[in-house]
Scaffold this active site. Structure first.
Site, PDB file in Angstrom:
ATOM      1  N   SER A   1       0.758  -1.175  -0.093  1.00 42.67           N
ATOM      2  CA  SER A   1       0.056  -0.015   0.136  1.00 42.67           C
ATOM      3  C   SER A   1       0.857   1.094   0.008  1.00 42.67           C
ATOM      4  CB  SER A   1      -0.923   0.120   1.248  1.00 42.67           C
ATOM      5  OG  SER A   1      -1.829   1.171   1.216  1.00 42.67           O
TER       6      SER A   1
ATOM      7  N   CYS B   1     -10.445   1.333  20.627  1.00 38.22           N
ATOM      8  CA  CYS B   1     -10.814   1.558  22.084  1.00 38.22           C
ATOM      9  C   CYS B   1     -12.181   1.918  21.964  1.00 38.22           C
ATOM     10  CB  CYS B   1      -9.935   3.153  21.991  1.00 38.22           C
ATOM     11  SG  CYS B   1     -10.625   3.814  23.506  1.00 38.22           S
TER      12      CYS B   1
HETATM   13  N1  PLP Z   1      -1.788  -4.731   6.507  1.00 44.17           N
HETATM   14  C1  PLP Z   1      -1.134  -4.217   7.334  1.00 44.17           C
HETATM   15  C2  PLP Z   1       0.094  -5.054   7.932  1.00 44.17           C
HETATM   16  C3  PLP Z   1      -1.325  -2.736   7.763  1.00 44.17           C
HETATM   17  O1  PLP Z   1      -0.464  -2.398   8.644  1.00 44.17           O
HETATM   18  C4  PLP Z   1      -2.354  -2.041   7.145  1.00 44.17           C
HETATM   19  C5  PLP Z   1      -2.554  -0.544   7.523  1.00 44.17           C
HETATM   20  O2  PLP Z   1      -2.728  -0.315   8.572  1.00 44.17           O
HETATM   21  C6  PLP Z   1      -3.015  -2.897   6.125  1.00 44.17           C
HETATM   22  C7  PLP Z   1      -2.701  -3.900   5.732  1.00 44.17           C
HETATM   23  C8  PLP Z   1      -4.062  -1.982   5.437  1.00 44.17           C
HETATM   24  O3  PLP Z   1      -3.730  -1.162   4.428  1.00 44.17           O
HETATM   25  P1  PLP Z   1      -4.768  -0.050   3.735  1.00 44.17           P
HETATM   26  O4  PLP Z   1      -4.494   1.106   4.633  1.00 44.17           O
HETATM   27  O5  PLP Z   1      -3.891   0.162   2.407  1.00 44.17           O
HETATM   28  O6  PLP Z   1      -5.914  -0.513   3.423  1.00 44.17           O
END
Ligand code: PLP
Length: 396
Positions: free
Chosen positions: A201, A326
């Site tokens: 991402s 939370c």
């Molecule tokens: N996977 C992990 C390990 C993440 O830390 C995050 C976001 O915090 C995501 C997936 C989700 O990413 P996105 O915000 O692009 O949906």
């Protein structure tokens, strides 16, 4: 002073990324799939950006990298497609995920469980790590997919992806890794490892929000989640997010270089913060330093409720995270702290600090001072904390 130490949640868009994206809002705004010059105006930059994204994970041209809206979409896509292709058809009935995956994997796995899929949730050990052997022990001839993240978002713990990939290959099971927290921190090379699917991402490595991708090895293409167009070779319909793709390409290019050039400095700052905070008695850090990403630290100050610490930090202009959802009447503990079996009074005290290449020494020194004062203040008013000379600091 305002200090941003929540880079595992999202990152600042690098000004160079923003400049690369700027022309694609009001100047070159054609739909790339249209048949006129407004469309073709975007083609060279789109192709360049895709090339940078392929190069960033060393993906060969014959494999597919499909741009999505975020890693949540990429993760959902893998699990749901596996359900359509293997489980719904009765060829297999089982998937394996770790119990500390991001909610976009855990909640999707639970949804598939409600549709009849058997799901194994692999535990982590006391260092916050997955043991590759546990993957081997849980694979059956009905297992369709193993999905284990590359690096954990809470602790930074780096999981044994190479070994897990080898086990999956040997057993003939598909392997997906959520590499969201790995890109820009660890060298990701899909040709060195036997990975079938990999999610990432842009906003986690100084690119824009709302754009991510799924890598799929040749021959392992998935059933599309979104139908209705020919974009992305028919793998994912929807008008291309041109500015987002250009931004992700630029961000990927910079992030990969930054692993060698900037991460050593980030690690030095993180280690300095950690060394100083560990001087506070009764303080614990999860996962040994050499086994986690260089920007992350999950730290617990016994007797200091995580949310109270966040409140004090926020008042002083510092952003960090507790990693827990939370709810109004119920303060939940950090899911990783629960998974490693931390004592109940520690499970609520975890604070995550995550740095980036934009973090400065002044910001870290300021944070050290604020945290030290906050711990003293909050322990003084804590009903549960009593210091005894036996208390000391350590790795959890
Ligand atoms: N996977 C992990 C390990 C993440 O830390 C995050 C976001 O915090 C995501 C997936 C989700 O990413 P996105 O915000 O692009 O949906």
């Amino acid at each position: 002073m305002r200090v941003y130490l929540d880079n595992n949640a999202t990152t600042i868009v690098d000004p160079q990324v923003k400049s690369a994206m700027d022309p694609f809002f009001s100047q070159y705004y054609g739909n790339p799939n249209s048949l006129h010059s407004f469309a073709s105006d975007t083609h060279i930059d789109l192709n360049n950006a895709l090339e940078k994204i392929y190069a960033g994970i060393n993906a060969p041209k014959q494999d597919s990298i499909v741009v999505t809206s975020c890693a949540t979409e990429s993760n959902n896509w893998v699990l749901k497609s596996i359900y359509f292709e293997y489980i719904l058809t009765g060829r297999k009935n089982h998937i394996i995920v770790s119990e500390v995956e991001h909610p976009s994997i855990i909640a999707t796995a639970k949804f598939l469980e409600s549709l009849g899929t058997k799901v194994t949730y692999l535990p982590i050990n006391s260092e916050g790590l997955i043991e590759a052997q546990s993957v081997r022990d849980n694979i059956t001839d009905k297992t369709a997919l193993v999905s284990v993240m590359w690096a954990n978002n809470e602790t930074g713990a780096i999981f044994p992806i190479e070994e897990i990939a080898e086990i999956c290959k040997e057993k003939g099971v598909l392997f997906h890794t959520d590499a969201v927290q790995a890109i820009g921190k660890i060298k990701v090379n899909v040709q060195h490892l036997d990975i079938d699917y990999l999610s990432f991402s842009a906003h986690k490595f100084h690119g824009p929000k709302g754009v991510g991708a799924l890598y799929m090895k040749k021959g392992k293409e998935l059933t599309p989640l979104l139908h209705g167009g020919s974009q992305m070779g028919g793998h994912r319909s929807g008008t291309l997010n041109v500015a987002g793709i250009v931004g992700m390409g630029k961000a990927m290019e910079i992030a990969v270089d930054a692993i060698d050039f900037d991460m050593p400095d980030v690690k030095e700052l993180r280690d300095h913060l950690e060394d100083e905070l560990l001087k506070i008695e009764d303080t614990f850090v999860v996962t040994p330093r050499q086994k986690r990403t260089d920007n992350t630290m999950l730290i617990s100050f016994r007797g200091v409720e995580g949310e109270s610490m966040l409140w004090d930090l926020n008042k002083a202009g510092i952003a960090a995270s507790t990693g827990s959802a939370c709810a109004s009447e119920d303060l939940e503990s950090n899911p990783v702290m629960e998974a490693i079996g931390a004592e109940a009074d520690l499970a609520h005290t975890a604070i995550r600090f995550s740095l980036s290449r934009f973090t400065t020494k002044d910001e870290i020194d300021y944070t050290i001072g604020v945290v030290k004062e906050a711990v003293i203040r909050l322990r003084e008013i804590s009903s549960s904390y009593a210091y005894t000379p036996k208390n000391h600091n350590s790795q959890l």
